[in-house]
Design a protein around this motif. Structure first.
Motif, PDB file in Angstrom:
ATOM      1  N   VAL A 160      -4.516  -7.953 -17.318  1.00 12.51           N
ATOM      2  CA  VAL A 160      -4.880  -7.173 -16.136  1.00 12.51           C
ATOM      3  C   VAL A 160      -4.190  -7.766 -14.913  1.00 12.51           C
ATOM      4  N   SER A 161      -3.618  -6.897 -14.065  1.00 12.96           N
ATOM      5  CA  SER A 161      -2.844  -7.370 -12.914  1.00 12.96           C
ATOM      6  C   SER A 161      -3.738  -7.811 -11.758  1.00 12.96           C
ATOM      7  N   GLU A 162      -3.178  -8.743 -10.959  1.00 14.34           N
ATOM      8  CA  GLU A 162      -3.816  -9.190  -9.726  1.00 14.34           C
ATOM      9  C   GLU A 162      -2.820  -9.024  -8.584  1.00 14.34           C
ATOM     10  N   GLU A 163      -3.298  -9.269  -7.383  1.00 16.89           N
ATOM     11  CA  GLU A 163      -2.420  -9.166  -6.219  1.00 16.89           C
ATOM     12  C   GLU A 163      -1.233 -10.128  -6.368  1.00 16.89           C
ATOM     13  N   GLY A 164      -0.021  -9.618  -6.115  1.00 20.08           N
ATOM     14  CA  GLY A 164       1.183 -10.450  -6.198  1.00 20.08           C
ATOM     15  C   GLY A 164       1.890 -10.398  -7.528  1.00 20.08           C
ATOM     16  N   ASP A 165       1.257  -9.855  -8.576  1.00 21.46           N
ATOM     17  CA  ASP A 165       1.932  -9.746  -9.872  1.00 21.46           C
ATOM     18  C   ASP A 165       3.060  -8.720  -9.796  1.00 21.46           C
ATOM     19  N   HIS A 166       4.087  -8.936 -10.605  1.00 23.03           N
ATOM     20  CA  HIS A 166       5.175  -7.966 -10.733  1.00 23.03           C
ATOM     21  C   HIS A 166       4.858  -7.037 -11.900  1.00 23.03           C
ATOM     22  N   ILE A 167       5.103  -5.749 -11.687  1.00 26.73           N
ATOM     23  CA  ILE A 167       4.787  -4.748 -12.701  1.00 26.73           C
ATOM     24  C   ILE A 167       6.069  -4.201 -13.312  1.00 26.73           C
ATOM     25  N   TYR A 168       6.192  -4.358 -14.627  1.00 25.21           N
ATOM     26  CA  TYR A 168       7.347  -3.853 -15.359  1.00 25.21           C
ATOM     27  C   TYR A 168       6.948  -2.554 -16.036  1.00 25.21           C
ATOM     28  N   GLY A 169       7.720  -1.480 -15.767  1.00 25.04           N
ATOM     29  CA  GLY A 169       7.340  -0.218 -16.368  1.00 25.04           C
ATOM     30  C   GLY A 169       8.326   0.902 -16.118  1.00 25.04           C
ATOM     31  N   ASP A 185       8.239  -5.341  -7.414  1.00 29.65           N
ATOM     32  CA  ASP A 185       7.740  -6.461  -6.618  1.00 29.65           C
ATOM     33  C   ASP A 185       6.893  -5.846  -5.503  1.00 29.65           C
ATOM     34  N   PRO A 186       5.581  -5.973  -5.548  1.00 35.53           N
ATOM     35  CA  PRO A 186       4.725  -5.273  -4.583  1.00 35.53           C
ATOM     36  C   PRO A 186       4.752  -5.864  -3.176  1.00 35.53           C
ATOM     37  N   THR A 187       5.385  -7.011  -3.006  1.00 36.68           N
ATOM     38  CA  THR A 187       5.368  -7.683  -1.695  1.00 36.68           C
ATOM     39  C   THR A 187       5.911  -6.812  -0.564  1.00 36.68           C
ATOM     40  N   PRO A 188       7.050  -6.100  -0.727  1.00 34.00           N
ATOM     41  CA  PRO A 188       7.614  -5.341   0.403  1.00 34.00           C
ATOM     42  C   PRO A 188       6.887  -4.039   0.722  1.00 34.00           C
ATOM     43  N   ILE A 189       6.128  -3.475  -0.222  1.00 38.01           N
ATOM     44  CA  ILE A 189       5.520  -2.159   0.022  1.00 38.01           C
ATOM     45  C   ILE A 189       4.215  -2.312   0.817  1.00 38.01           C
ATOM     46  N   THR A 190       3.681  -1.205   1.295  1.00 33.20           N
ATOM     47  CA  THR A 190       2.462  -1.240   2.105  1.00 33.20           C
ATOM     48  C   THR A 190       1.280  -1.737   1.273  1.00 33.20           C
ATOM     49  N   LYS A 191       0.278  -2.329   1.950  1.00 28.01           N
ATOM     50  CA  LYS A 191      -0.903  -2.849   1.254  1.00 28.01           C
ATOM     51  C   LYS A 191      -1.640  -1.725   0.522  1.00 28.01           C
ATOM     52  N   LYS A 192      -1.668  -0.555   1.140  1.00 22.73           N
ATOM     53  CA  LYS A 192      -2.365   0.581   0.528  1.00 22.73           C
ATOM     54  C   LYS A 192      -1.721   0.957  -0.797  1.00 22.73           C
ATOM     55  N   LEU A 193      -0.385   1.053  -0.816  1.00 29.41           N
ATOM     56  CA  LEU A 193       0.305   1.408  -2.056  1.00 29.41           C
ATOM     57  C   LEU A 193       0.235   0.266  -3.058  1.00 29.41           C
ATOM     58  N   ALA A 194       0.364  -0.973  -2.585  1.00 31.45           N
ATOM     59  CA  ALA A 194       0.302  -2.129  -3.488  1.00 31.45           C
ATOM     60  C   ALA A 194      -1.044  -2.201  -4.188  1.00 31.45           C
ATOM     61  N   GLY A 195      -2.086  -1.733  -3.485  1.00 35.33           N
ATOM     62  CA  GLY A 195      -3.426  -1.766  -4.073  1.00 35.33           C
ATOM     63  C   GLY A 195      -3.541  -0.934  -5.330  1.00 35.33           C
ATOM     64  N   LYS A 196      -2.707   0.097  -5.469  1.00 40.35           N
ATOM     65  CA  LYS A 196      -2.734   0.944  -6.664  1.00 40.35           C
ATOM     66  C   LYS A 196      -2.297   0.183  -7.920  1.00 40.35           C
ATOM     67  N   PHE A 197      -1.585  -0.951  -7.723  1.00 34.40           N
ATOM     68  CA  PHE A 197      -1.039  -1.693  -8.852  1.00 34.40           C
ATOM     69  C   PHE A 197      -1.852  -2.958  -9.152  1.00 34.40           C
ATOM     70  N   ILE A 198      -3.037  -3.056  -8.539  1.00 36.59           N
ATOM     71  CA  ILE A 198      -3.956  -4.159  -8.824  1.00 36.59           C
ATOM     72  C   ILE A 198      -5.012  -3.672  -9.823  1.00 36.59           C
ATOM     73  N   LYS A 199      -5.363  -4.556 -10.774  1.00 39.77           N
ATOM     74  CA  LYS A 199      -6.342  -4.254 -11.832  1.00 39.77           C
ATOM     75  C   LYS A 199      -5.859  -3.134 -12.754  1.00 39.77           C
ATOM     76  N   VAL A 200      -4.540  -3.115 -13.015  1.00 37.74           N
ATOM     77  CA  VAL A 200      -4.006  -2.176 -14.009  1.00 37.74           C
ATOM     78  C   VAL A 200      -3.650  -2.960 -15.271  1.00 37.74           C
TER      79      VAL A 200
END
Length: 441
Positions: A160-169, A185-200
């Motif tokens: 399960v992903s956490e904040e700062g993880d890189h998502i391969y897909g 790499d979620p670091t450059p995108i907005t916090k709102k959009l990055a939040g969609k990739f947490i706990k996936v």
């Protein structure tokens, strides 16, 4: 022989060279006699052919060769006597009438030249420049240490992903044909959009809209090309294939040794100090280079050197023997003009103030360059015994051009240091962010 100069403007002129028979015939006759002694012509014993026959066979080619030699030597000697600085090389003007090498006795040749008459530059306090000093603050030191801890940490693939993880897909447009496998790499995108990739988890499909990705983030965060980013719009999905996480390394002796070598530092405090010193040393070099480039701009603008641009463009095309087009020259000329102008200024200052680069300085600067290159690869200590060989091979490279480039580099450094001592210099301390802004201007 008669040589005349006709200046068309402040930086271009034509040269006319007139030759009569007395200027070239003695050399032609001497060369033909030498040919006669060495010739091996069918029907005659070696060296016994009549001079008339030798002249008939070789006369024209010898005439052309000798006249070209006279022209080259005379033109070079004439230009050396002038007060102006010749640029490029003289360009022969095509003759309006075809030369008759068989019967013609008097010849006339025209050349175009480009030059600069003088370089007016007084190094005094009226010239103002800024000397930049980049300040390495605690924030930059912390960011650097955090990056090092991440870089030398352990990589894992959690469920399960956490904040700062890189998502391969697999990134895919809901409407359209775009599809590509990416690492986000979620670091450059907005916090709102990055939040969609947490706990996936693996297999999850994350839905979002292309408009939620700001300018430049497709490239920076998703690794897309400019062309790929331009064609994306509307609803998107990213199907998770894997999750990549880097666990930070520990601040311990093993980590210290990996970064700076065995037992160089032995505590967190020493490590932090060493990082700060290393950063400051690196940025001191960058700020020095930037300051020098800015000073070059100031000096070239002050000197106001008037280059013969049209002549130089024509010469560059001819000198490159078809390897570059007129369009290529037009595009690259501004950069070439800047480099040429600075070279003229540097040589003038060096000549007037007896500034020279010595052979020993070339050797030492090359050693420094080699050390830095090997240090970056971690082989610094092993190559000291072979240093002289590395230096010698490098300086002989490119048919000796590497040596001349190093010589020029040292002279430029000395000229810039001399100029900084003569003009009015304001020292300015800036942050790394301010420095980046200056580089982008």
């Amino acid at each position: 022989m008669e040589i005349t100069l006709d200046k068309h403007s402040a930086n271009q002129a034509s040269i006319k060279i007139k030759l009569n028979e007395a200027d070239y015939q003695p050399k032609v006759d001497a060369k033909l006699k030498d040919f006669a002694k060495k010739s091996n012509i069918k029907g005659f014993r070696p060296g016994k052919a009549p001079i008339s026959m030798v002249k008939n066979i070789y006369g024209t080619s010898v005439l052309v060769e000798e006249i070209n030699g006279i022209l080259s030597e005379s033109l070079n000697n004439y230009l050396k006597e002038q007060t102006f600085k010749i640029l490029g090389e003289p360009l022969p003007v095509e003759q309006s009438e075809t030369i008759d090498w068989k019967t013609q006795k008097d010849f006339e040749f025209d050349y175009k030249i480009g030059f600069v008459e003088n370089i007016d530059l007084n190094l005094d306090s009226k010239i103002k420049a800024t000397k930049y000093q980049i300040k390495v603050d605690d924030k930059l030191v912390k960011e650097t240490i955090d990056n090092l801890l991440s870089q030398y940490g352990n990589s894992t693939n959690p469920e399960v992903s956490e904040e700062g993880d890189h998502i391969y897909g697999d990134l895919k447009a809901t409407e359209g044909e775009f599809e590509k496998t990416v690492t986000l790499d979620p670091t450059p995108i907005t916090k709102k959009l990055a939040g969609k990739f947490i706990k996936v988890s693996k297999g999850d499909v994350v839905e979002f809209d292309a408009k939620d990705v700001k300018k430049g983030q497709w490239q920076e965060a998703f690794g897309l090309s400019d062309e790929e980013a331009a064609e994306i719009s509307g609803p998107m999905t990213l199907t998770v294939q894997n999750i990549n996480r880097t666990e930070a390394a520990e601040l311990n002796q093993e980590f210290f040794d990996k970064i700076f070598g065995p037992d160089t530092v032995k505590s967190e405090e020493e490590f932090t100090t060493k990082v700060q010193e290393t950063l400051q040393s690196n940025y001191d070099k960058e700020s020095k280079v930037f300051t020098e480039e800015e000073l070059k701009k100031v000096l070239t603008e002050t000197a106001k050197v008037d280059l013969p641009e049209e002549f130089l463009k024509e010469w560059l095309i001819l000198a490159n023997e078809g390897k570059v087009s007129a369009e290529d020259v037009e595009k690259e000329f501004p950069m070439y003009a800047k480099q040429l102008t600075w070279s003229l200024i540097s040589n003038k200052v060096a000549t007037e103030n007896d500034i020279k680069a010595e052979h020993e300085e070339v050797i030492e600067k090359t050693k420094q360059m080699v050390r830095e290159q090997f240090a970056a690869s971690g082989l610094g200590a092993q190559m000291e015994d072979s240093m002289d060989m590395f230096v010698d091979n490098y300086l002989k490279g490119e048919e000796g051009q590497n040596y001349m480039n190093m010589l020029t580099s040292i002279q430029n450094e000395k000229v810039l240091a001399f100029a900084l001592d003569k003009i009015s210099v304001k020292e300015k301390e800036i942050s790394i962010d301010e420095f980046k802004e200056l580089l982008e201007k």
